[in-house]
Motif scaffolding. Structure first.
Motif, PDB file in Angstrom:
ATOM      1  N   PHE A 277       0.817  -1.211   0.000  1.00  0.00           N
ATOM      2  CA  PHE A 277       0.000   0.000   0.000  1.00  0.00           C
ATOM      3  C   PHE A 277       0.851   1.260   0.000  1.00  0.00           C
ATOM      4  N   LYS A 278       2.017   1.215   0.655  1.00  0.00           N
ATOM      5  CA  LYS A 278       2.848   2.416   0.742  1.00  0.00           C
ATOM      6  C   LYS A 278       3.268   2.911  -0.636  1.00  0.00           C
ATOM      7  N   ASN A 279       3.434   2.004  -1.576  1.00  0.00           N
ATOM      8  CA  ASN A 279       3.879   2.399  -2.915  1.00  0.00           C
ATOM      9  C   ASN A 279       2.726   2.735  -3.842  1.00  0.00           C
ATOM     10  N   PHE A 280       1.492   2.719  -3.313  1.00  0.00           N
ATOM     11  CA  PHE A 280       0.327   2.954  -4.163  1.00  0.00           C
ATOM     12  C   PHE A 280       0.435   4.261  -4.927  1.00  0.00           C
ATOM     13  N   PHE A 281       0.768   5.329  -4.244  1.00  0.00           N
ATOM     14  CA  PHE A 281       0.783   6.626  -4.901  1.00  0.00           C
ATOM     15  C   PHE A 281       2.147   6.973  -5.479  1.00  0.00           C
ATOM     16  N   LEU A 282       3.036   6.009  -5.515  1.00  0.00           N
ATOM     17  CA  LEU A 282       4.304   6.199  -6.199  1.00  0.00           C
ATOM     18  C   LEU A 282       4.314   5.408  -7.491  1.00  0.00           C
ATOM     19  N   SER A 283       3.177   4.883  -7.887  1.00  0.00           N
ATOM     20  CA  SER A 283       3.103   4.011  -9.049  1.00  0.00           C
ATOM     21  C   SER A 283       2.177   4.585 -10.101  1.00  0.00           C
ATOM     22  N   LYS A 284       1.747   3.712 -11.007  1.00  0.00           N
ATOM     23  CA  LYS A 284       0.917   4.151 -12.123  1.00  0.00           C
ATOM     24  C   LYS A 284      -0.473   4.604 -11.696  1.00  0.00           C
ATOM     25  N   GLU A 285      -0.930   4.233 -10.499  1.00  0.00           N
ATOM     26  CA  GLU A 285      -2.258   4.614 -10.059  1.00  0.00           C
ATOM     27  C   GLU A 285      -2.401   6.133  -9.923  1.00  0.00           C
ATOM     28  N   ILE A 286      -1.338   6.785  -9.485  1.00  0.00           N
ATOM     29  CA  ILE A 286      -1.414   8.250  -9.364  1.00  0.00           C
ATOM     30  C   ILE A 286      -1.570   8.892 -10.742  1.00  0.00           C
ATOM     31  N   LEU A 287      -0.945   8.315 -11.742  1.00  0.00           N
ATOM     32  CA  LEU A 287      -1.113   8.835 -13.107  1.00  0.00           C
ATOM     33  C   LEU A 287      -2.531   8.606 -13.613  1.00  0.00           C
ATOM     34  N   ILE A 288      -3.109   7.467 -13.258  1.00  0.00           N
ATOM     35  CA  ILE A 288      -4.491   7.186 -13.658  1.00  0.00           C
ATOM     36  C   ILE A 288      -5.427   8.209 -13.028  1.00  0.00           C
ATOM     37  N   ILE A 289      -5.234   8.501 -11.760  1.00  0.00           N
ATOM     38  CA  ILE A 289      -6.082   9.490 -11.073  1.00  0.00           C
ATOM     39  C   ILE A 289      -5.911  10.868 -11.703  1.00  0.00           C
ATOM     40  N   LEU A 290      -4.679  11.247 -12.008  1.00  0.00           N
ATOM     41  CA  LEU A 290      -4.422  12.545 -12.635  1.00  0.00           C
ATOM     42  C   LEU A 290      -5.075  12.619 -14.013  1.00  0.00           C
ATOM     43  N   LEU A 291      -4.881  11.589 -14.824  1.00  0.00           N
ATOM     44  CA  LEU A 291      -5.470  11.582 -16.166  1.00  0.00           C
ATOM     45  C   LEU A 291      -6.995  11.612 -16.097  1.00  0.00           C
ATOM     46  N   PHE A 292      -7.567  10.881 -15.172  1.00  0.00           N
ATOM     47  CA  PHE A 292      -9.020  10.884 -15.033  1.00  0.00           C
ATOM     48  C   PHE A 292      -9.517  12.266 -14.606  1.00  0.00           C
ATOM     49  N   SER A 293      -8.782  12.928 -13.712  1.00  0.00           N
ATOM     50  CA  SER A 293      -9.159  14.282 -13.285  1.00  0.00           C
ATOM     51  C   SER A 293      -9.168  15.235 -14.475  1.00  0.00           C
ATOM     52  N   ILE A 294      -8.187  15.101 -15.331  1.00  0.00           N
ATOM     53  CA  ILE A 294      -8.098  15.975 -16.510  1.00  0.00           C
ATOM     54  C   ILE A 294      -9.180  15.631 -17.523  1.00  0.00           C
ATOM     55  N   LEU A 295      -9.361  14.338 -17.804  1.00  0.00           N
ATOM     56  CA  LEU A 295     -10.338  13.917 -18.809  1.00  0.00           C
ATOM     57  C   LEU A 295     -11.766  14.301 -18.437  1.00  0.00           C
ATOM     58  N   VAL A 296     -12.097  14.242 -17.166  1.00  0.00           N
ATOM     59  CA  VAL A 296     -13.450  14.594 -16.733  1.00  0.00           C
ATOM     60  C   VAL A 296     -13.697  16.090 -16.915  1.00  0.00           C
ATOM     61  N   LYS A 297     -12.677  16.911 -16.775  1.00  0.00           N
ATOM     62  CA  LYS A 297     -12.842  18.362 -16.872  1.00  0.00           C
ATOM     63  C   LYS A 297     -12.679  18.910 -18.291  1.00  0.00           C
ATOM     64  N   ILE A 298     -12.016  18.174 -19.182  1.00  0.00           N
ATOM     65  CA  ILE A 298     -11.732  18.691 -20.534  1.00  0.00           C
ATOM     66  C   ILE A 298     -12.985  19.119 -21.291  1.00  0.00           C
ATOM     67  N   PRO A 299     -14.080  18.339 -21.295  1.00  0.00           N
ATOM     68  CA  PRO A 299     -15.250  18.783 -22.069  1.00  0.00           C
ATOM     69  C   PRO A 299     -15.797  20.148 -21.644  1.00  0.00           C
ATOM     70  N   ASP A 300     -15.527  20.559 -20.419  1.00  0.00           N
ATOM     71  CA  ASP A 300     -16.085  21.808 -19.899  1.00  0.00           C
ATOM     72  C   ASP A 300     -15.064  22.930 -19.828  1.00  0.00           C
ATOM     73  N   ILE A 301     -13.922  22.776 -20.440  1.00  0.00           N
ATOM     74  CA  ILE A 301     -12.827  23.729 -20.257  1.00  0.00           C
ATOM     75  C   ILE A 301     -13.168  25.114 -20.803  1.00  0.00           C
ATOM     76  N   ASN A 302     -14.021  25.206 -21.816  1.00  0.00           N
ATOM     77  CA  ASN A 302     -14.362  26.513 -22.387  1.00  0.00           C
ATOM     78  C   ASN A 302     -15.751  27.000 -22.005  1.00  0.00           C
ATOM     79  N   ILE A 303     -16.411  26.291 -21.099  1.00  0.00           N
ATOM     80  CA  ILE A 303     -17.747  26.702 -20.657  1.00  0.00           C
ATOM     81  C   ILE A 303     -17.598  27.822 -19.629  1.00  0.00           C
ATOM     82  N   ALA A 304     -18.537  28.743 -19.666  1.00  0.00           N
ATOM     83  CA  ALA A 304     -18.507  29.878 -18.733  1.00  0.00           C
ATOM     84  C   ALA A 304     -18.575  29.387 -17.293  1.00  0.00           C
TER      85      ALA A 304
END
Length: 186
Positions: free
Chosen positions: A1-28
């Motif tokens: 568990f200690k290495n959880f956020f030092l691995s690919k899972e942190i990249l998955i969370i980051l990419l998901f955070s970006i992908l969820v927000k991209i469709p709304d990036i130009n909305i007021a």
């Protein structure tokens, strides 16, 4: 568990955070964020009395700082939203004891906190306040909690109260819990 956020899972969370927000990036921007942007702008102009609507002055100062540093580029607030959602997902993932549950909890939080928030196109103070609350919770669930940990918990809960005044109730309940826990440790 200690290495959880030092691995690919942190990249998955980051990419998901970006992908969820991209469709709304130009909305007021709408909701609380536009109010805080107006209040932050009035702070920068020295008009402190203009837009007060019983809103948190601490959050207004954060928004004023973002406006100042970004040169009034409102797209920075979308990036700010991605960062807040990512940090919250990361902290929620740290609550769980295994990789599968941690990743699932983080992605579920990111999905539901953006999709059902008017399409995820703006950031509410709830997105900001969850970070100090999760930090205090992560400290609280440690096996041994030191006096410095209690200080940090109090600091984080006070910060959450500055962000959302109605979280003073949470602060009071957790203070009572911590006092009971201190008495049991002594």
């Amino acid at each position: 568990f200690k290495n959880f956020f030092l691995s690919k899972e942190i990249l998955i969370i980051l990419l998901f955070s970006i992908l969820v927000k991209i469709p709304d990036i130009n909305i007021a921007l709408r909701g609380d964020i536009e109010t805080y942007i107006l209040m932050g702008d009035s702070y920068l102009k020295g008009e402190f009395h203009r837009y007060f609507d019983n809103k948190s002055q601490f959050v207004t100062s954060i928004y004023a700082s973002i406006l100042y540093l970004s040169g009034n580029d409102l797209r920075v607030f979308q990036l700010y939203g991605i960062i807040l959602i990512f940090i919250s997902g990361f902290l929620i993932g740290k609550v769980f004891n295994n990789k599968k549950n941690s990743l699932l909890a983080a992605i579920t939080f990111i999905f539901f906190s953006t999709l059902f928030n008017d399409g995820g196109n703006y950031i509410m103070t709830e997105h900001i306040v969850i970070i100090p609350i999760l930090i205090s919770y992560l400290i609280l669930i440690k096996e041994k909690v030191s006096k410095i940990d209690f200080f940090v918990i109090g600091l984080m809960l006070s910060l959450s109260s500055l962000i959302r005044q109605n979280f003073l109730i949470l602060h009071l309940v957790l203070t009572l819990y911590l006092l009971i826990k201190i008495n049991k440790n002594n």
